[in-house]
Design a protein around this motif. Structure first.
Motif, mmCIF file in Angstrom:
data_model
loop_
_atom_site.group_PDB
_atom_site.id
_atom_site.type_symbol
_atom_site.label_atom_id
_atom_site.label_comp_id
_atom_site.label_asym_id
_atom_site.label_seq_id
_atom_site.Cartn_x
_atom_site.Cartn_y
_atom_site.Cartn_z
ATOM 1 N N VAL A 40 0.844 -1.203 0.000
ATOM 2 C CA VAL A 40 0.000 0.000 0.000
ATOM 3 C C VAL A 40 0.875 1.247 0.000
ATOM 4 N N HIS A 41 1.947 1.227 0.766
ATOM 5 C CA HIS A 41 2.884 2.351 0.765
ATOM 6 C C HIS A 41 3.468 2.584 -0.628
ATOM 7 N N ASP A 42 3.796 1.510 -1.332
ATOM 8 C CA ASP A 42 4.347 1.642 -2.679
ATOM 9 C C ASP A 42 3.343 2.306 -3.619
ATOM 10 N N VAL A 43 2.077 1.920 -3.486
ATOM 11 C CA VAL A 43 1.024 2.518 -4.320
ATOM 12 C C VAL A 43 0.918 4.011 -4.031
ATOM 13 N N LEU A 44 0.923 4.373 -2.760
ATOM 14 C CA LEU A 44 0.800 5.773 -2.379
ATOM 15 C C LEU A 44 2.027 6.582 -2.780
ATOM 16 N N GLN A 45 3.198 5.968 -2.703
ATOM 17 C CA GLN A 45 4.406 6.661 -3.134
ATOM 18 C C GLN A 45 4.348 6.978 -4.622
ATOM 19 N N SER A 46 3.909 6.025 -5.426
ATOM 20 C CA SER A 46 3.785 6.263 -6.877
ATOM 21 C C SER A 46 2.763 7.358 -7.165
ATOM 22 N N TRP A 47 1.708 7.400 -6.376
ATOM 23 C CA TRP A 47 0.687 8.441 -6.547
ATOM 24 C C TRP A 47 1.281 9.816 -6.245
ATOM 25 N N HIS A 48 2.008 9.940 -5.140
ATOM 26 C CA HIS A 48 2.520 11.249 -4.752
ATOM 27 C C HIS A 48 3.713 11.696 -5.592
ATOM 28 N N GLU A 49 4.551 10.770 -6.008
ATOM 29 C CA GLU A 49 5.736 11.177 -6.761
ATOM 30 C C GLU A 49 5.468 11.359 -8.244
ATOM 31 N N TYR A 50 4.587 10.529 -8.806
ATOM 32 C CA TYR A 50 4.400 10.542 -10.263
ATOM 33 C C TYR A 50 2.953 10.740 -10.698
ATOM 34 N N GLY A 67 -8.050 6.495 1.225
ATOM 35 C CA GLY A 67 -7.496 7.590 2.007
ATOM 36 C C GLY A 67 -6.978 8.765 1.204
ATOM 37 N N LEU A 68 -7.186 8.764 -0.114
ATOM 38 C CA LEU A 68 -6.604 9.832 -0.933
ATOM 39 C C LEU A 68 -7.170 11.207 -0.622
ATOM 40 N N ASP A 69 -8.433 11.267 -0.207
ATOM 41 C CA ASP A 69 -9.015 12.580 0.082
ATOM 42 C C ASP A 69 -8.563 13.124 1.437
ATOM 43 N N LEU A 70 -7.734 12.365 2.151
ATOM 44 C CA LEU A 70 -7.235 12.803 3.454
ATOM 45 C C LEU A 70 -5.804 13.336 3.367
ATOM 46 N N GLN A 71 -5.292 13.494 2.153
ATOM 47 C CA GLN A 71 -3.906 13.923 1.959
ATOM 48 C C GLN A 71 -3.794 14.829 0.739
ATOM 49 N N TYR A 156 -5.128 6.085 8.826
ATOM 50 C CA TYR A 156 -5.350 4.652 9.013
ATOM 51 C C TYR A 156 -6.235 4.120 7.896
ATOM 52 N N TYR A 157 -5.756 3.050 7.261
ATOM 53 C CA TYR A 157 -6.465 2.416 6.151
ATOM 54 C C TYR A 157 -6.944 1.035 6.604
ATOM 55 N N GLN A 158 -8.241 0.834 6.600
ATOM 56 C CA GLN A 158 -8.786 -0.484 6.940
ATOM 57 C C GLN A 158 -8.825 -1.355 5.700
ATOM 58 N N ARG A 159 -8.149 -2.496 5.772
ATOM 59 C CA ARG A 159 -8.105 -3.413 4.635
ATOM 60 C C ARG A 159 -9.480 -4.002 4.361
ATOM 61 N N LYS A 167 -11.778 1.454 3.976
ATOM 62 C CA LYS A 167 -12.097 2.822 4.365
ATOM 63 C C LYS A 167 -10.941 3.376 5.174
ATOM 64 N N ALA A 168 -10.962 4.663 5.434
ATOM 65 C CA ALA A 168 -9.829 5.294 6.100
ATOM 66 C C ALA A 168 -10.309 6.397 7.026
ATOM 67 N N LEU A 169 -9.482 6.699 7.999
ATOM 68 C CA LEU A 169 -9.717 7.847 8.870
ATOM 69 C C LEU A 169 -8.382 8.491 9.179
ATOM 70 N N THR A 170 -8.442 9.734 9.596
ATOM 71 C CA THR A 170 -7.215 10.448 9.929
ATOM 72 C C THR A 170 -7.236 10.868 11.389
ATOM 73 N N VAL A 171 -6.084 10.757 12.014
ATOM 74 C CA VAL A 171 -5.900 11.205 13.396
ATOM 75 C C VAL A 171 -4.841 12.298 13.362
ATOM 76 N N GLU A 172 -5.184 13.462 13.894
ATOM 77 C CA GLU A 172 -4.292 14.606 13.793
ATOM 78 C C GLU A 172 -3.818 15.059 15.164
#
Length: 243
Positions: A40-50, A67-71, A156-159, A167-172
């Motif tokens: 999942v981290h690899d997918v998100l890294q590709s999204w943010h970098e490229y 979780g894309l709408d939380l970042q 947090y990403y729930q598998r 689904k996902a939630l954010t803790v700030e």
């Protein structure tokens, strides 16, 4: 002697000093949930970098999308970078998933991605305030960016499982530079230096916490057999039950 420490080492030592020793000195296989989180981290890294869209035909892609709408949008944040800084006699190391929102002398946001089987396991903002990972990341940010406020965003990403969609939630969390410096200094003295003292010790010289034996699903601590070799029957029973 410089001792290299990460947040995961500190957390492992606090759960059970002897497990910490075995993790550093025995071969172990990666848990499937950890491997899934890395993908999942690899997918998100590709999204943010490229700007590469997550592949929705894969469970990892569907998890990431939740979780894309939380970042921030792609190619805005600094993604997946390693860092290190020293506070004698420790070199602290880590890898930050995202850094964004830098306002000179004012603030910066540090973001971390967490995958979990259930969002009930997500830490609260109060949990994070003395969390080793947050404190080390925040101290790095304080030293590097020179800002007055450091913000943390733990996503947090729930598998997915069966028919349950990801689904996902954010803790700030937010802390002043002075608060971060004070809490990090406490971590260094109270939580890191005991690990420095444990360097070079035999596992028999380290405490073992039988109440932590069952904390690592699905079969508990993978080092139980060796660790329990000299335990009493009562201690082995406690470890088997996670008491």
């Amino acid at each position: 002697m410089i001792v290299k420490l990460s947040a995961s080492q500190i957390e492992s030592y606090e759960r059970c000093p002897r497990r910490w020793w075995y993790e550093r000195n025995r071969a172990r296989t990666q848990h499937p949930s950890a491997a899934y989180g890395e993908r999942v981290h690899d997918v998100l890294q590709s999204w943010h970098e490229y700007g590469t869209p997550p592949d929705l035909s894969t469970p990892e892609g569907r998890t990431a999308v939740a979780g894309l709408d939380l970042q921030p949008p792609p190619m805005v944040a600094q993604a997946e970078f390693s860092f290190a800084f020293s506070v004698d006699p420790v070199m602290y190391r880590g890898r930050i998933d995202l850094s964004f929102g830098y306002v000179p002398r004012e603030s910066v946001t540090i973001c971390d991605h967490k995958t979990t089987s259930d969002l009930r396991y997500a830490k609260t903002a109060d949990d994070l305030r003395d969390n080793a990972q947050w404190l080390i990341y925040a101290e790095y940010a304080r030293r590097t960016y020179g800002v007055e406020r450091i913000l943390g965003r733990w996503i947090y990403y729930q598998r997915e499982s069966g028919r349950r969609k990801p689904k996902a939630l954010t803790v700030e969390i937010e802390a002043s530079a002075d608060e971060v410096a004070e809490r990090f200094a406490d971590l260094h003295q109270r939580r890191s230096l005991p690990i420095v003292d444990a360097q070079g010790k035999h596992p028999s010289e380290l405490a073992r916490h039988f109440d932590a034996c069952g904390l690592f699903p699905p079969h508990g601590c993978p080092f139980k057999t060796e660790c329990h070799a000299d335990a009493t029957p009562e201690q082995r029973a406690a470890g088997a039950l996670g008491l």
